[in-house]
Scaffold this active site. Structure first.
Site, PDB file in Angstrom:
ATOM      1  N   GLU A  63       0.821  -1.393   0.084  1.00  0.00           N
ATOM      2  CA  GLU A  63       0.120  -0.047   0.020  1.00  0.00           C
ATOM      3  C   GLU A  63       0.868   1.263   0.074  1.00  0.00           C
ATOM      4  O   GLU A  63       0.526   2.238  -0.615  1.00  0.00           O
ATOM      5  CB  GLU A  63      -0.804  -0.049   1.173  1.00  0.00           C
ATOM      6  CG  GLU A  63      -1.837  -1.102   1.138  1.00  0.00           C
ATOM      7  CD  GLU A  63      -2.678  -1.338  -0.084  1.00  0.00           C
ATOM      8  OE1 GLU A  63      -3.025  -0.121  -0.747  1.00  0.00           O
ATOM      9  OE2 GLU A  63      -3.067  -2.393  -0.378  1.00  0.00           O
ATOM     10  N   HIS A 112       2.015   2.263  -3.585  1.00  0.00           N
ATOM     11  CA  HIS A 112       1.063   2.846  -4.023  1.00  0.00           C
ATOM     12  C   HIS A 112       1.142   4.442  -3.806  1.00  0.00           C
ATOM     13  O   HIS A 112       0.981   5.146  -4.570  1.00  0.00           O
ATOM     14  CB  HIS A 112      -0.471   2.492  -3.794  1.00  0.00           C
ATOM     15  CG  HIS A 112      -1.027   1.055  -4.382  1.00  0.00           C
ATOM     16  ND1 HIS A 112      -0.892   0.955  -5.931  1.00  0.00           N
ATOM     17  CD2 HIS A 112      -1.443   0.145  -4.062  1.00  0.00           C
ATOM     18  CE1 HIS A 112      -1.414  -0.049  -6.424  1.00  0.00           C
ATOM     19  NE2 HIS A 112      -1.833  -0.953  -5.190  1.00  0.00           N
TER      20      HIS A 112
END
Length: 291
Positions: free
Chosen positions: A131, A134
């Site tokens: 994450e 990202h």
């Protein structure tokens, strides 16, 4: 290659949006479509993170509320050279996670209670590193813009269904208007899904580098896929346009590496991570742990 492909797909989606505006209203329609696209993207830029977190009932936690989870994200953010993001937990039994935010300085990562309960600490580190990848790649902004343009295009295409275009020399006529209403949202969906799959592969690779162990994420992905298949995510089912934000598909549809999947095939993702781990071992590189 991933960035170039995403740029091309975004350009194609924007061009499709403007083309539909032109077909419905000529040059004036194209200008209106452009202004509408700018307005919706500006709104999404500033508010999308708050909207999606509220949508999933996410609650912010700190070092006192969830010391192990928060401390892990803090260390991984340092590994990635990122500012500390806000950390959230979603009370949801389906194991899953996502990142959001317009830039690394205004980012948030969120994991479900299901994920925190099912995975071990190493696997959680692999997921949160994904994450943060990202965030580092600014995928959260790209995916928000993509979803917003796709949604605006669908709305614009509805005008074609009801009005069949404007009464001028550029008007497509009722039949073409119906085709626009059907095909334009479908084309937007395909572009949105293609961008999502492209960014997931990149985040897997960078996430493995951030946490230092590709196999941690590979193990987590296997468990997450099985958990997502067994356990409903009612909030995601009610808001399928947000499915691409999650690390694994939260919807109960068969995820395949084809035009209609929001996520890459899980076996392919795991195989790439295993190959990356093998390359690291063969080269003799040693990776530091997440903490």
């Amino acid at each position: 290659m991933s960035t170039a492909r995403t740029a091309i797909l975004l350009a194609g989606l924007t061009a499709l949006f403007l083309a539909v505006g032109f077909m419905l209203g000529g040059e004036g329609g194209m200008i209106i479509a452009l202004v509408f696209a700018i307005g919706t993207n500006a709104f999404a830029y500033w508010n999308s993170d708050k909207m999606v977190l509220r949508m999933y009932g996410a609650r912010e936690v700190g070092p006192r509320d969830a010391p192990a989870y928060y401390g892990m994200v803090e260390q991984l953010a340092r590994n990635a050279g990122l500012p500390m993001p806000k950390v959230y937990i979603m009370d949801n039994p389906q194991p899953n996670a996502f990142a959001t935010g317009r830039n690394p300085e205004n980012a948030a990562v969120a994991a479900t209670t299901g994920l925190l309960n099912i995975l071990n600490q190493e696997e959680i580190a692999g997921v949160m590193a994904h994450e943060l990848a990202h965030v580092k790649n600014r995928d959260t902004l790209v995916m928000t813009i993509t979803a917003t343009i796709a949604g605006a295009l669908s709305m614009l295409a509805n005008f074609a269904l009801f009005f069949g275009g404007s009464r001028n020399e550029n008007s497509p006529g009722p039949l073409v208007g119906i085709l626009i209403a059907i095909l334009a949202p479908m084309a937007a969906m395909l572009v949105q899904m293609a961008i999502s799959r492209t960014r997931e592969y990149g985040a897997d690779k960078m996430g493995a580098e951030i946490c230092g162990q590709p196999l941690w994420l590979a193990s987590a992905l296997s468990k997450l896929e099985q958990g997502a298949k067994r356990i409903d995510n009612n909030a995601a089912e009610a808001n399928p346009a947000t499915a691409h934000l999650f690390i694994v598909n939260p919807l109960h549809t068969k995820s395949m590496d084809n035009l209609f999947s929001t996520h890459p095939n899980m076996a392919n993702r795991i195989a790439k991570l295993q190959a990356l781990a093998g390359t690291d071992q063969a080269s003799g590189r040693t990776k530091g742990p997440w903490a």
